[in-house]
Design an enzyme around this catalytic site. Structure first.
Site, mmCIF file in Angstrom:
data_model
loop_
_atom_site.group_PDB
_atom_site.id
_atom_site.type_symbol
_atom_site.label_atom_id
_atom_site.label_comp_id
_atom_site.label_asym_id
_atom_site.label_seq_id
_atom_site.Cartn_x
_atom_site.Cartn_y
_atom_site.Cartn_z
ATOM 1 N N GLU A 35 66.814 50.915 -9.131
ATOM 2 C CA GLU A 35 66.550 49.481 -9.016
ATOM 3 C C GLU A 35 67.637 48.712 -9.772
ATOM 4 O OE1 GLU A 35 64.349 47.174 -7.511
ATOM 5 O OE2 GLU A 35 65.757 45.853 -8.571
ATOM 6 N N GLY A 115 54.118 34.556 -3.682
ATOM 7 C CA GLY A 115 52.866 33.813 -3.787
ATOM 8 C C GLY A 115 51.629 34.669 -3.588
ATOM 9 N N VAL A 245 72.914 50.629 -6.345
ATOM 10 C CA VAL A 245 73.601 51.556 -5.441
ATOM 11 C C VAL A 245 74.675 50.779 -4.695
ATOM 12 C CG1 VAL A 245 73.344 53.099 -3.466
ATOM 13 C CG2 VAL A 245 71.534 52.959 -5.196
ATOM 14 N N GLU A 356 51.026 27.762 5.628
ATOM 15 C CA GLU A 356 50.341 27.974 4.365
ATOM 16 C C GLU A 356 50.325 26.650 3.604
ATOM 17 O OE1 GLU A 356 53.167 30.663 2.550
ATOM 18 O OE2 GLU A 356 53.209 29.463 0.751
ATOM 19 N N HIS A 441 61.223 34.840 3.599
ATOM 20 C CA HIS A 441 60.788 35.997 4.386
ATOM 21 C C HIS A 441 61.921 36.607 5.212
ATOM 22 C CE1 HIS A 441 56.507 33.972 4.492
ATOM 23 N NE2 HIS A 441 56.832 34.406 3.292
ATOM 24 N N ASN A 479 52.830 35.846 6.403
ATOM 25 C CA ASN A 479 53.592 36.326 5.249
ATOM 26 C C ASN A 479 53.724 37.844 5.369
ATOM 27 O OD1 ASN A 479 51.495 34.181 4.809
ATOM 28 N ND2 ASN A 479 52.957 33.653 3.245
ATOM 29 N N PHE A 481 54.449 40.812 3.452
ATOM 30 C CA PHE A 481 54.460 42.059 2.669
ATOM 31 C C PHE A 481 53.393 43.077 3.065
ATOM 32 C CE2 PHE A 481 52.266 39.627 -0.971
ATOM 33 C CZ PHE A 481 51.084 40.353 -0.971
HETATM 34 P P1 FDA Z 1 61.966 43.656 -1.750
HETATM 35 O O1 FDA Z 1 62.919 42.564 -1.507
HETATM 36 O O2 FDA Z 1 60.602 43.320 -2.229
HETATM 37 O O3 FDA Z 1 62.568 44.709 -2.759
HETATM 38 C C1 FDA Z 1 63.893 45.161 -2.725
HETATM 39 C C2 FDA Z 1 64.296 45.633 -4.113
HETATM 40 O O4 FDA Z 1 65.509 46.373 -4.013
HETATM 41 C C3 FDA Z 1 64.564 44.512 -5.104
HETATM 42 O O5 FDA Z 1 63.883 44.769 -6.308
HETATM 43 C C4 FDA Z 1 66.074 44.549 -5.299
HETATM 44 O O6 FDA Z 1 66.502 44.169 -6.615
HETATM 45 C C5 FDA Z 1 66.400 46.006 -5.046
HETATM 46 N N1 FDA Z 1 67.756 46.250 -4.569
HETATM 47 C C6 FDA Z 1 68.426 45.581 -3.598
HETATM 48 N N2 FDA Z 1 69.635 46.121 -3.392
HETATM 49 C C7 FDA Z 1 69.740 47.170 -4.241
HETATM 50 C C8 FDA Z 1 70.770 48.130 -4.502
HETATM 51 N N3 FDA Z 1 71.916 48.138 -3.801
HETATM 52 N N4 FDA Z 1 70.573 49.055 -5.477
HETATM 53 C C9 FDA Z 1 69.396 49.072 -6.185
HETATM 54 N N5 FDA Z 1 68.388 48.184 -5.972
HETATM 55 C C10 FDA Z 1 68.559 47.259 -4.999
HETATM 56 N N6 FDA Z 1 55.344 37.609 1.258
HETATM 57 C C11 FDA Z 1 54.002 37.682 1.458
HETATM 58 O O7 FDA Z 1 53.550 38.542 2.211
HETATM 59 N N7 FDA Z 1 53.169 36.802 0.820
HETATM 60 C C12 FDA Z 1 53.635 35.825 -0.003
HETATM 61 O O8 FDA Z 1 52.858 35.060 -0.581
HETATM 62 C C13 FDA Z 1 55.046 35.722 -0.200
HETATM 63 N N8 FDA Z 1 55.583 34.720 -0.963
HETATM 64 C C14 FDA Z 1 56.930 34.752 -1.304
HETATM 65 C C15 FDA Z 1 57.441 33.847 -2.233
HETATM 66 C C16 FDA Z 1 58.765 33.958 -2.644
HETATM 67 C C17 FDA Z 1 59.314 32.975 -3.646
HETATM 68 C C18 FDA Z 1 59.590 34.975 -2.115
HETATM 69 C C19 FDA Z 1 61.020 35.136 -2.546
HETATM 70 C C20 FDA Z 1 59.086 35.861 -1.179
HETATM 71 C C21 FDA Z 1 57.764 35.765 -0.763
HETATM 72 N N9 FDA Z 1 57.223 36.676 0.138
HETATM 73 C C22 FDA Z 1 55.872 36.680 0.400
HETATM 74 C C23 FDA Z 1 58.069 37.692 0.794
HETATM 75 C C24 FDA Z 1 57.919 39.095 0.202
HETATM 76 O O9 FDA Z 1 58.014 39.061 -1.198
HETATM 77 C C25 FDA Z 1 59.003 39.984 0.817
HETATM 78 O O10 FDA Z 1 58.817 39.994 2.211
HETATM 79 C C26 FDA Z 1 58.946 41.412 0.294
HETATM 80 O O11 FDA Z 1 59.119 41.445 -1.106
HETATM 81 C C27 FDA Z 1 60.001 42.287 0.950
HETATM 82 O O12 FDA Z 1 59.732 43.622 0.605
HETATM 83 P P2 FDA Z 1 60.817 44.750 0.765
HETATM 84 O O13 FDA Z 1 60.158 46.063 0.529
HETATM 85 O O14 FDA Z 1 61.526 44.561 2.050
HETATM 86 O O15 FDA Z 1 61.911 44.517 -0.378
#
Ligand code: FDA
Length: 502
Positions: A35, A115, A245, A356, A441, A479, A481
């Site tokens: 991470e 959220g 990475v 929402e 998203h 949303n 996740f």
């Molecule tokens: P996610 O983005 O969660 O995780 C990826 C991880 O990989 C991160 O920790 C990053 O640092 C790491 N990473 C990236 N590149 C890397 C590398 N090269 N080497 C090592 N680590 C690396 N969704 C929902 O369903 N309900 C909601 O209420 C909300 N609200 C919301 C608010 C806000 C402000 C945001 C920004 C987003 C939301 N979302 C949401 C969206 C939701 O959070 C999002 O869709 C998911 O976190 C995506 O999950 P992933 O598993 O795709 O990756």
């Protein structure tokens, strides 16, 4: 220290990554998670792990000189943003020309900043976007499995009707119903019983203390408390933080060597290390995983990667807007940072919208009703590799965001006209009433069935998998996740049985 070899490596610690690592650990497979962000557990000088939206500091954002909050202004005044020291903070905003993408950085990925709305998509729409995934199996087995492990819960309806913290949602509901629209309760992974106690004054406030996009100090079941805690509990999973990475190299025996950059929280590179693995799972999110594979293809490291790598990206149709309420329709100074209600007009044949009802947790009366609308925007962007910066660049134009605005406008024009209200023009820096220059998203880039097979196995390479939001073709209608997690649960079950255990 980083081992030289690990049987399985998971890149990232977000939803897809966390579900994958838990199931690998349960199967007895030693798994290393890498991470790039921090583990958020140590309190800062103020005694809190995270800072609030009203008083952001360096913990708020990932290497920025100034915070970049989504509500850029209030009465055109830049009140929300503050100068901060560059640091490995928890929220990133990646700016690509006409589109900016918000994402979480740290152990738990987006779960740290989001959220907490835990919404299962409508089955008919799920079948439309991923027609080759068995929907029966998803709705019977994997959505329930994901929701249970995520700690999803629903608000107590009686309390909702009388509490202070959702007055803003009730005001929005009243105006939606006046125009003939339905609202729906939204499940959450924020503990609603805790929220009740916050309002009653018997628990320390978090959702009621303007905490959301820069992290929550209490109440939220983020992945570090659910999936990742369980994964670590198997005794087979370890997490290395501040390890990014950079490159994926395939060895002649088929194993993968990762080039990993270890940094400190101020951005200094401490070391470049290598770790080799047999089974490599990409869970770095839509931007992170797509960039890793695009770079690998374009620099010739993994030349057989398909053309579909970098394609099929979308914003989930995100558009934000505010309405001005009448003076007598107060939304209250106490607003829960965790939404609990949405306007559900997804069945509209021309302009489907799920909006929402979002808080404005300013700590004072604003007479604003705020919304994050999810629309069915069919436009897709793609990524190109930029050798000069060694990074992926999103190709998305402002015009591609217009269908999202049109859909939101169709709904909210009706709500405004039934209530004799107007849009707010002061919230997004200039006078625009609709903000579609950012997304919360990001979805796609490595779409299931295109860049990968129907279970997330990357085409052209064995033992290389995608687990995260990049699998979803740009839209889920809600949303995302829960969809990301459930799909990861489905895919890892198959991969464990057919590839890893075998
Ligand atoms: P996610 O983005 O969660 O995780 C990826 C991880 O990989 C991160 O920790 C990053 O640092 C790491 N990473 C990236 N590149 C890397 C590398 N090269 N080497 C090592 N680590 C690396 N969704 C929902 O369903 N309900 C909601 O209420 C909300 N609200 C919301 C608010 C806000 C402000 C945001 C920004 C987003 C939301 N979302 C949401 C969206 C939701 O959070 C999002 O869709 C998911 O976190 C995506 O999950 P992933 O598993 O795709 O990756």
């Amino acid at each position: 220290p980083l081992p030289e070899y690990s049987p399985a490596v998971v890149i990232g610690t977000g939803y897809g990554a966390a579900a994958t690592a838990l199931r690998l650990g349960e199967a007895g497979i030693s798994t290393l998670m890498l991470e790039m962000g921090q583990l958020w557990q140590d309190p800062g000088p103020d005694g809190n792990v995270f800072c609030s939206m009203l008083k952001p500091d360096r913990r708020a954002m990932w290497f920025k000189q100034r915070t970049e909050a989504p509500l850029a202004s209030f009465l055109w005044l830049d009140l929300a943003n503050h100068d901060i020291d560059p640091y490995a903070g928890v929220l990133d905003r990646v700016n690509f020309g006409d589109m900016s993408v918000y994402l979480g950085r740290g152990v738990g990925g987006g779960s740290l900043v989001n959220g907490a709305m835990a919404v299962t998509p409508k089955r008919s729409y799920f079948e439309e976007i991923l027609p080759r995934v068995d929907a029966d199996e998803m709705y019977r087995r994997y959505f329930p499995r994901a929701n249970a492990a995520l700690g999803m819960n629903e608000v107590d309806r009686n309390w909702f009707e009388t509490c202070r913290s959702y007055q803003y949602a009730r005001v929005s509901r009243k105006s939606a119903e006046k125009a003939g629209f339905r609202t729906a309760f939204v499940p959450s992974v924020y503990d609603f019983e805790y929220l009740k106690r916050e309002e009653a004054g018997t628990a320390e406030r978090s959702a009621l203390a303007s905490e959301v996009i820069y992290g929550n100090n209490h109440g939220k079941r983020s992945l570090d408390r659910t999936y990742l805690a369980a994964a670590l509990g198997t005794g087979r999973v370890t997490i290395q933080t501040l390890h990014e990475v950079r490159e994926i190299i395939q060895q002649p025996d088929g194993s993968y060597t990762l080039v990993v950059r270890e940094t400190d929280p101020y951005g200094a590179v401490l070391a470049t290390r290598h770790v080799t693995t047999r089974h490599l799972f990409l869970g770095a999110g839509s931007l992170g995983s797509t960039e890793l594979l695009l770079r690998a293809r374009e620099t010739g490291r993994l030349p057989r990667l398909p053309e579909a790598v970098g394609q099929g990206w979308g914003t989930n149709g995100n558009v934000m807007l505010g309405r001005a309420n009448h003076a007598w329709d107060t939304t209250g100074s106490l607003q829960s940072g965790m939404p609990a209600l949405g306007i559900d007009n997804w069945h509209d044949p021309v302009h489907p919208v799920f909006a929402e009802i979002a808080p404005v947790p300013a700590g004072l009366e604003t007479w604003v009703s705020l919304y994050l609308a999810i629309t069915k925007n069919r436009e897709r962007g793609h990524f190109t590799y930029d050798p000069a910066s060694d990074s992926a660049k999103l190709q998305w134009s402002a015009a591609q965001g217009q269908p999202s605005v049109d859909a939101a406008k169709a709904l909210f024009d009706k709500i405004n006209s039934a209530n004799r209200t107007i849009y707010r023009h002061d919230l997004f820096g200039d006078t625009r009433p609709f903000e579609n220059r950012f997304t919360y998203h990001p979805l796609g880039g490595l779409v299931l069935g295109e860049a990968t097979d129907d279970y997330g196995r990357v085409k052209g390479y064995r033992n290389l998998y995608v687990t995260d939001g990049s699998l979803i073709p740009g839209s889920t209608g809600v949303n995302p996740f829960v969809t990301i997690t459930a799909l990861a649960e489905r895919n890892i079950e198959r991969v464990l049985a057919e590839d890893v255990r075998a």
